[in-house]
Design a protein around this motif. Structure first.
Motif, mmCIF file in Angstrom:
data_model
loop_
_atom_site.group_PDB
_atom_site.id
_atom_site.type_symbol
_atom_site.label_atom_id
_atom_site.label_comp_id
_atom_site.label_asym_id
_atom_site.label_seq_id
_atom_site.Cartn_x
_atom_site.Cartn_y
_atom_site.Cartn_z
ATOM 1 N N ALA A 1 5.101 7.809 -1.562
ATOM 2 C CA ALA A 1 5.036 8.325 -0.312
ATOM 3 C C ALA A 1 3.751 9.524 0.651
ATOM 4 C CB ALA A 1 6.654 9.686 0.059
ATOM 5 N N ALA A 2 3.588 9.890 -0.556
ATOM 6 C CA ALA A 2 2.568 10.757 -0.287
ATOM 7 C C ALA A 2 0.969 9.892 0.428
ATOM 8 C CB ALA A 2 2.460 12.429 -0.966
ATOM 9 N N ALA A 3 0.583 9.494 -0.920
ATOM 10 C CA ALA A 3 -0.029 8.331 -1.048
ATOM 11 C C ALA A 3 -0.420 7.846 0.279
ATOM 12 C CB ALA A 3 -0.251 7.714 -2.182
ATOM 13 N N ARG A 4 1.163 6.831 0.567
ATOM 14 C CA ARG A 4 0.708 5.684 1.452
ATOM 15 C C ARG A 4 0.755 6.691 2.672
ATOM 16 N NH1 ARG A 4 5.870 3.950 4.611
ATOM 17 N NH2 ARG A 4 5.112 1.365 5.710
ATOM 18 N N GLY A 5 1.390 7.603 3.093
ATOM 19 C CA GLY A 5 1.204 8.689 4.442
ATOM 20 C C GLY A 5 -0.297 8.783 4.467
ATOM 21 N N ARG A 6 -0.783 9.557 3.371
ATOM 22 C CA ARG A 6 -2.271 9.322 3.433
ATOM 23 C C ARG A 6 -3.179 8.427 3.787
ATOM 24 N NH1 ARG A 6 -0.988 12.239 -0.583
ATOM 25 N NH2 ARG A 6 -1.789 11.333 -2.707
ATOM 26 N N THR A 7 -2.843 6.880 3.155
ATOM 27 C CA THR A 7 -3.466 6.365 3.558
ATOM 28 C C THR A 7 -3.158 5.983 5.393
ATOM 29 O OG1 THR A 7 -3.790 5.457 1.632
ATOM 30 C CG2 THR A 7 -3.648 3.149 3.454
ATOM 31 N N LEU A 8 -1.853 5.708 5.437
ATOM 32 C CA LEU A 8 -1.617 5.456 6.811
ATOM 33 C C LEU A 8 -2.551 6.360 7.816
ATOM 34 C CD1 LEU A 8 2.023 4.469 6.773
ATOM 35 C CD2 LEU A 8 0.525 3.336 6.985
ATOM 36 N N VAL A 9 -1.971 7.395 7.599
ATOM 37 C CA VAL A 9 -2.846 8.500 8.521
ATOM 38 C C VAL A 9 -4.774 8.177 8.318
ATOM 39 C CG1 VAL A 9 -3.621 11.270 8.657
ATOM 40 C CG2 VAL A 9 -0.946 10.360 8.972
ATOM 41 N N ALA A 10 -4.817 7.923 7.247
ATOM 42 C CA ALA A 10 -6.562 7.968 6.705
ATOM 43 C C ALA A 10 -6.953 6.746 7.212
ATOM 44 C CB ALA A 10 -6.798 7.573 5.636
ATOM 45 N N GLU A 11 -6.477 5.542 7.768
ATOM 46 C CA GLU A 11 -6.866 4.394 8.555
ATOM 47 C C GLU A 11 -6.719 4.305 9.568
ATOM 48 O OE1 GLU A 11 -3.924 1.814 6.928
ATOM 49 O OE2 GLU A 11 -5.066 1.777 4.999
ATOM 50 N N ALA A 12 -5.368 5.593 10.434
ATOM 51 C CA ALA A 12 -5.380 5.869 11.712
ATOM 52 C C ALA A 12 -6.073 6.732 12.350
ATOM 53 C CB ALA A 12 -4.195 6.379 11.997
ATOM 54 N N LEU A 13 -6.649 7.314 11.520
ATOM 55 C CA LEU A 13 -7.998 8.616 11.835
ATOM 56 C C LEU A 13 -9.831 8.041 12.083
ATOM 57 C CD1 LEU A 13 -6.981 11.734 10.165
ATOM 58 C CD2 LEU A 13 -6.742 11.542 12.905
ATOM 59 N N ALA A 14 -9.641 6.686 11.165
ATOM 60 C CA ALA A 14 -10.854 5.959 10.922
ATOM 61 C C ALA A 14 -11.663 5.136 11.504
ATOM 62 C CB ALA A 14 -10.516 5.112 9.224
ATOM 63 N N ILE B 1 10.593 6.460 -15.039
ATOM 64 C CA ILE B 1 9.641 7.055 -14.118
ATOM 65 C C ILE B 1 9.330 7.360 -12.835
ATOM 66 C CG2 ILE B 1 7.460 7.502 -13.571
ATOM 67 C CD1 ILE B 1 6.717 7.448 -16.331
ATOM 68 N N ARG B 2 9.539 5.449 -12.341
ATOM 69 C CA ARG B 2 9.996 5.526 -11.296
ATOM 70 C C ARG B 2 10.915 6.178 -10.064
ATOM 71 N NH1 ARG B 2 7.467 -0.976 -9.995
ATOM 72 N NH2 ARG B 2 5.420 -0.444 -10.206
ATOM 73 N N SER B 3 12.459 6.703 -10.837
ATOM 74 C CA SER B 3 13.769 7.182 -10.935
ATOM 75 C C SER B 3 12.948 8.547 -10.426
ATOM 76 C CB SER B 3 14.638 6.645 -11.403
ATOM 77 O OG SER B 3 13.845 7.687 -12.722
ATOM 78 N N LEU B 4 11.821 9.023 -10.882
ATOM 79 C CA LEU B 4 11.730 10.714 -10.669
ATOM 80 C C LEU B 4 11.665 10.530 -9.084
ATOM 81 C CD1 LEU B 4 9.537 11.574 -13.497
ATOM 82 C CD2 LEU B 4 12.118 11.867 -13.181
ATOM 83 N N PRO B 5 11.919 11.551 -8.675
ATOM 84 C CA PRO B 5 11.829 12.014 -7.755
ATOM 85 C C PRO B 5 10.421 12.953 -7.381
ATOM 86 C CG PRO B 5 14.456 13.420 -7.732
ATOM 87 C CD PRO B 5 13.142 12.212 -9.357
ATOM 88 N N SER B 6 9.854 13.233 -7.763
ATOM 89 C CA SER B 6 7.935 13.419 -8.107
ATOM 90 C C SER B 6 7.281 12.047 -8.070
ATOM 91 C CB SER B 6 7.715 14.500 -9.381
ATOM 92 O OG SER B 6 8.017 13.451 -9.966
ATOM 93 N N TRP B 7 7.547 11.581 -8.539
ATOM 94 C CA TRP B 7 7.097 9.930 -8.310
ATOM 95 C C TRP B 7 7.114 9.201 -7.644
ATOM 96 C CZ3 TRP B 7 7.638 4.972 -7.388
ATOM 97 C CH2 TRP B 7 6.380 4.002 -8.009
ATOM 98 N N LEU B 8 8.254 9.413 -6.808
ATOM 99 C CA LEU B 8 8.436 8.737 -5.637
ATOM 100 C C LEU B 8 7.716 9.842 -4.919
ATOM 101 C CD1 LEU B 8 12.438 7.839 -5.814
ATOM 102 C CD2 LEU B 8 10.702 6.359 -5.537
ATOM 103 N N LEU B 9 7.989 11.324 -4.068
ATOM 104 C CA LEU B 9 7.662 11.740 -3.594
ATOM 105 C C LEU B 9 5.832 11.710 -3.697
ATOM 106 C CD1 LEU B 9 9.195 14.811 -3.689
ATOM 107 C CD2 LEU B 9 8.799 13.851 -1.435
ATOM 108 N N GLY B 10 4.841 11.412 -4.823
ATOM 109 C CA GLY B 10 3.850 11.348 -4.639
ATOM 110 C C GLY B 10 3.557 9.853 -4.247
#
Length: 145
Positions: free
Chosen positions: A20-33, A9-18
């Motif tokens: 990366a997206a979650a990390r990106g959302r967290t970083l942006v959400a923290e910066a906006l907060a 599962i961890r080798s699937l591009p869809s999992w990796l994109l998910g």
């Protein structure tokens, strides 16, 4: 003995994109907060700046946000003097939403913070890799063009 499913599962591009997206959302959400801003509030402010003055219904369709959710966000933004809702001069039955001067100033600060968060997300990549990666993301997300 069969292979454990997690490595597969961890080798699937869809999992990796998910991830990366979650990390990106967290970083942006923290910066906006840090600017007392939430993610969807930032999206709405940005869309109002780009489209405004814009009919409330058109705004919701443009960012694909349920009208009930949009009303709550606009209520918050208007209470903070970041947007103004007034009758649309082209159709008085509709509300037109525009950015206030205060909203424009806060949006600039939030955009700077969001860019810094995205820079942190993409820090492991060179400038050329970032450009290629972003281009590839546009193509596979269906937002190319």
């Amino acid at each position: 003995m069969s292979e454990a499913p997690l490595p597969a599962i961890r080798s699937l591009p869809s999992w990796l994109l998910g991830r990366a997206a979650a990390r990106g959302r967290t970083l942006v959400a923290e910066a906006l907060a840090e600017k007392d801003m939430r993610m969807w509030h930032h999206v709405v402010l940005s869309a109002v700046r780009d489209l405004g003055p814009v009919a409330q219904a058109d705004l919701g369709r443009g960012i694909r946000l349920d009208p009930k959710d949009l009303v709550g966000i606009l209520d918050d933004l208007q209470a903070a003097d970041l947007v103004l809702r007034e009758p649309d001069p082209r159709d008085r039955r509709k509300n037109a939403v525009s950015l206030t001067a205060r909203g424009a100033r806060l949006l600039k600060r939030c955009e700077k913070a969001a860019r810094a968060a995205n820079d942190e997300l993409l820090a492991p990549l060179s400038a050329a890799e970032r450009e290629r990666f972003t281009d590839m993301l546009r193509r596979i997300s269906g937002t190319d063009g």
